[in-house]
Design an enzyme around this catalytic site. Sequence first.
Site, PDB file in Angstrom:
ATOM      1  N   CYS A 144      -5.638 -17.836  16.175  1.00 47.96           N
ATOM      2  CA  CYS A 144      -6.496 -17.743  17.363  1.00 47.96           C
ATOM      3  C   CYS A 144      -7.794 -18.521  17.194  1.00 47.96           C
ATOM      4  O   CYS A 144      -8.541 -18.703  18.153  1.00 47.96           O
ATOM      5  CB  CYS A 144      -6.807 -16.287  17.692  1.00 47.96           C
ATOM      6  SG  CYS A 144      -5.327 -15.315  18.005  1.00 47.96           S
ATOM      7  N   ARG A 165       0.833  -1.206   0.000  1.00 47.96           N
ATOM      8  CA  ARG A 165       0.000   0.000   0.000  1.00 47.96           C
ATOM      9  C   ARG A 165       0.869   1.258   0.000  1.00 47.96           C
ATOM     10  O   ARG A 165       0.541   2.256  -0.636  1.00 47.96           O
ATOM     11  CB  ARG A 165      -0.930   0.021   1.212  1.00 47.96           C
ATOM     12  CG  ARG A 165      -2.090  -0.965   1.116  1.00 47.96           C
ATOM     13  CD  ARG A 165      -3.164  -0.632   2.133  1.00 47.96           C
ATOM     14  NE  ARG A 165      -4.225  -1.649   2.143  1.00 47.96           N
ATOM     15  CZ  ARG A 165      -4.254  -2.681   2.984  1.00 47.96           C
ATOM     16  NH1 ARG A 165      -3.280  -2.843   3.873  1.00 47.96           N
ATOM     17  NH2 ARG A 165      -5.240  -3.547   2.928  1.00 47.96           N
ATOM     18  N   TYR A 199     -25.192   4.841  28.517  1.00 53.53           N
ATOM     19  CA  TYR A 199     -26.152   4.196  29.403  1.00 53.53           C
ATOM     20  C   TYR A 199     -27.543   4.140  28.806  1.00 53.53           C
ATOM     21  O   TYR A 199     -28.164   5.162  28.540  1.00 53.53           O
ATOM     22  CB  TYR A 199     -26.204   4.929  30.752  1.00 53.53           C
ATOM     23  CG  TYR A 199     -27.386   4.543  31.617  1.00 53.53           C
ATOM     24  CD1 TYR A 199     -27.709   3.208  31.830  1.00 53.53           C
ATOM     25  CD2 TYR A 199     -28.175   5.518  32.224  1.00 53.53           C
ATOM     26  CE1 TYR A 199     -28.792   2.855  32.614  1.00 53.53           C
ATOM     27  CE2 TYR A 199     -29.261   5.169  33.012  1.00 53.53           C
ATOM     28  CZ  TYR A 199     -29.573   3.829  33.192  1.00 53.53           C
ATOM     29  OH  TYR A 199     -30.646   3.486  33.970  1.00 53.53           O
ATOM     30  N   TYR A 205      14.560  -5.867  10.480  1.00 51.06           N
ATOM     31  CA  TYR A 205      13.470  -5.638  11.420  1.00 51.06           C
ATOM     32  C   TYR A 205      12.957  -6.975  11.937  1.00 51.06           C
ATOM     33  O   TYR A 205      13.128  -8.006  11.287  1.00 51.06           O
ATOM     34  CB  TYR A 205      12.317  -4.897  10.735  1.00 51.06           C
ATOM     35  CG  TYR A 205      12.689  -3.516  10.260  1.00 51.06           C
ATOM     36  CD1 TYR A 205      13.480  -3.338   9.128  1.00 51.06           C
ATOM     37  CD2 TYR A 205      12.266  -2.383  10.945  1.00 51.06           C
ATOM     38  CE1 TYR A 205      13.840  -2.070   8.700  1.00 51.06           C
ATOM     39  CE2 TYR A 205      12.621  -1.108  10.516  1.00 51.06           C
ATOM     40  CZ  TYR A 205      13.410  -0.954   9.401  1.00 51.06           C
ATOM     41  OH  TYR A 205      13.774   0.294   8.974  1.00 51.06           O
ATOM     42  N   GLY A 215       6.314  -9.380  15.861  1.00 53.15           N
ATOM     43  CA  GLY A 215       5.456 -10.502  16.248  1.00 53.15           C
ATOM     44  C   GLY A 215       5.973 -11.282  17.439  1.00 53.15           C
ATOM     45  O   GLY A 215       6.729 -10.772  18.263  1.00 53.15           O
TER      46      GLY A 215
END
Lengths: 549, 549
Positions: A42, A21, A426, A278, A281
């Site tokens: 996960c 990008r 609320y 670099y 994670g």
Amino acid sequence: MKLIIVGGVAGGASAATRARRLSEAAEIVLFERGPDVSFANCGLPYYIGGVIEERDRLLVASPESLRTTFRIDVRLQSNVEAIDRVKKTVLVRDLVTNRSYEESYDKLILAPGAAPLRPPLPGIDLPGIHTLRHMQDMDRIRAAVDQGVKQAIVIGAGFIGLELVENLVHRGVKVALVELQDQILPPLDKEMTTPLMDALKQHGVAVHLGQSAESFTSSGQGIQVQLKSGQTLAAPLVILGVGVRPENQLAAAAGLEVGPRGGIRVNAQMQTSDPDVYAVGDAIESRDFITGDPAQLALAGPANRQGRLAAEHALLGRPVAFRGFQGTSIVGCFQITAAMTGASEKSLRRASRPFHAIYVHPSHHAGYYPGAEAMTIKLLFEPKTGKIWGAQIVGRHGVDKRIDVLAIAIQAGMTVFDLEQAELAYAPQYGSAKDPINMAGFVAAGLLRGDHPQITAADLLALPEGQRPLVLDVRTADEFAEDHLPGAKHIPVDGLRSHLGELPKDRSIVTYCRVGQRGYLAARVLLQHGFEVRNLSGGIKAYRMVVPN
Amino acid sequence: MKLIIVGGVAGGASAATRARRLSEAAEIVLFERGPDVSFANCGLPYYIGGVIEERDRLLVASPESLRTTFRIDVRLQSNVEAIDRVKKTVLVRDLVTNRSYEESYDKLILAPGAAPLRPPLPGIDLPGIHTLRHMQDMDRIRAAVDQGVKQAIVIGAGFIGLELVENLVHRGVKVALVELQDQILPPLDKEMTTPLMDALKQHGVAVHLGQSAESFTSSGQGIQVQLKSGQTLAAPLVILGVGVRPENQLAAAAGLEVGPRGGIRVNAQMQTSDPDVYAVGDAIESRDFITGDPAQLALAGPANRQGRLAAEHALLGRPVAFRGFQGTSIVGCFQITAAMTGASEKSLRRASRPFHAIYVHPSHHAGYYPGAEAMTIKLLFEPKTGKIWGAQIVGRHGVDKRIDVLAIAIQAGMTVFDLEQAELAYAPQYGSAKDPINMAGFVAAGLLRGDHPQITAADLLALPEGQRPLVLDVRTADEFAEDHLPGAKHIPVDGLRSHLGELPKDRSIVTYCRVGQRGYLAARVLLQHGFEVRNLSGGIKAYRMVVPN
């Protein structure tokens, strides 16, 4: 600019797409040792449990989409075996052809992840003993369950361990859970895990705390696990969830700095000790947001964000900065949610930080609206400034909301006084006019202002014999009859003002009620009549989380 | 110290109990005009709907508990008719005996609330036309429904109006909803109410926007409501929910300052223009937390907190400070939740504040976990600093969580860059590795950094004829065929790089996809190839909230 990324799951995939990008011109090569990129690790326990029905749902992005949409040169089953930092090349082995080749880079991002620990115990490599990291591990475990395994042993009661337990029970498997610590969910403080312990027992899970596996042998019933206690468990399926080890071999062999717990050392820009390399994670050592100390944390959220930052810095040199690990985490197990953010009491003790702890048990929404259920919040804060150190919450509903609110409050450096003033949403089905967050703020700020002297159950229990206060139960007679603290005197709060003569002025008093509210009023009354008094924070409900009945 | 409190619901009851906790010595007298104290007025619609089954659940604290537990001198059905600020007395009328008497005070806290507006229209006092403020109003409306009313007209589509509509429909009542503005939920920006409008229509509610009632007459079918348009609606039950008016008569008659919209003026310590007289709750004019402008807001949460602060300042003179109204509010209606916090686009326009708006439509939890549903977040922020001005969210699940997180972020003065870095709780059933909050941060920060030039649907539609950009749909052919923007050119993002020659360099381009992600990538590609391009924020989904099909 040629960017090489090693590892194609959370951090690596985020770095790759972010890089594209940011730059159409960059050449981006992504090496992944396994057959999949960007899978939802996960979610693995939930496919085993059949909650997630389609395996393909776990493949968040396909290699094809990364190639077509993002023009990323994705190379699967390609193991990066060495880095030559002088030549700026990596040595890659194609695991299909077994051919090796070099690939040059301008910038290199390592996102190798972390491997499940497999302690070198006798029999550890027997078939039937699994770890859970990749889709293929998941497939093997699921196949065992599909084939009718009726008993399993899960070793390690961390987040993944508990998710596995829930999913196995959901599939009709009888589970024994073994944990080295004297509690489940070791990142949390022990008392906060009591509701989950209760839920495990209610679902027939045999929990063995303070136990380690010493050896594994093959037997007629599958695997026999010899525990340290001498007890033997047996089941055809054993899953190890005892932690992870950063995949640092590639980095270490290349001479990159590695921390004492194995994490690849990075600065806030995610650069290793070589500024052109670099790391992001689960493999890295970063900083603890609260203490500033070195920290490792294997969580998908930070991994994704680190991947973005690394790409941004590597390609464009922008002044990005990762803020460190806050440790926000959550687990659901048998309808109970347990979550934490920031420092725990034990981590504050380890770091010798001064702190106060308070407990509240507010309803997740207005009590007058059907279905309100209590949660328990433990809030930890700095005694002088009220700055929030951390929080833990356990309950059935609304836990995830409040932990996220507190996570943001910690990120912002807020104090307990800020929580008092928080204006939260609320309507009766969502919250309360005094939200659980406000309640925690009121109680914590009351302590700091001196309006509401409190003592925790742990501190009360830790007092030496000679310093034991008078414990005063201010609930109703029925409540007192049902359960009360050892040696407690009983005066209901409504009649307290006319029974002051029965209380000692030369001995400190600890008031308590069910959750802390009436005990607070009683403490206020006594305080203003010259007694030395503290309220038991969170009442007998918090006490029973420390000392279960 | 003798403290008199006028009004015994949210702010008044909080002030009274807080005062007692702070001081055993204070004499505390609470006057309440009605027969109840501390009832849950936010629950009234849900008792009408039968969702809350027991009326007593709404009585949060009884007069008896305030007397016994808190030693508060509670006097019900007692109307405070006048304040003598020189003598420091109030004149009280006992509504049962009709006897009047004086009561002296050292400090006075006014918590009279706000009364529902009843515009002086012909026929407004006909039986069958109700407002909803007290338990007794609720009882009358519920009685009508219990007696089999099959049609109702609700006038006013604010929070209470929508809750009433939902509860009436739940009871099998056919409802017409009349609203003066050209949208429901006027505090929100109009496009954010589109999903709720859809839900109302799906549930058979006839919504009349931009309409006011001109007169009411009695007819065979009950009440005939003459609308401004000339149309007539008729139903046996009419409920007005057109706003509230601060109960300021007592304060004004005593010469206390009152703002132009009727709110009793107070400082941050909740003191009126007389420092011995405080005012809290729906009756006051405070400040808008964002703009600093005077503001009125009838919400229970702030009322409760103001009551606490007033008691603390009145009794002890502590340096408390109310921070102003942030406007955090939420409503649920037909499974849709709509919520906001901070400034809206229209309030920013009114206050002439510079702002950017972005839209995202993230899933409420991981997409690979069953049951994920999208919400729409509109985030408003300051263009130079990225400071968050406000947010609105609409969706089915997880809306309350994200609005509370953003409410805290606004309270902390956070920026969109902070949202990028937020470390929130992620397990697949609770959130995503890139939480909706992170996603909003990414998109907003991308705009500010220049990485992600965007245009809102409203701004696109507002462009004059000669400045219309080329609109480029980058979705799949199937998606394009189903619906697309008028005049849109179609090039799927995957093939975009090989079709650049088809695009103009002398005309600006707006890319779009379904929710904004592919449009963003397309915009990045085009930007780097020298095109002038913006991405339609939130894609066609956000566009269709502005221009429904």
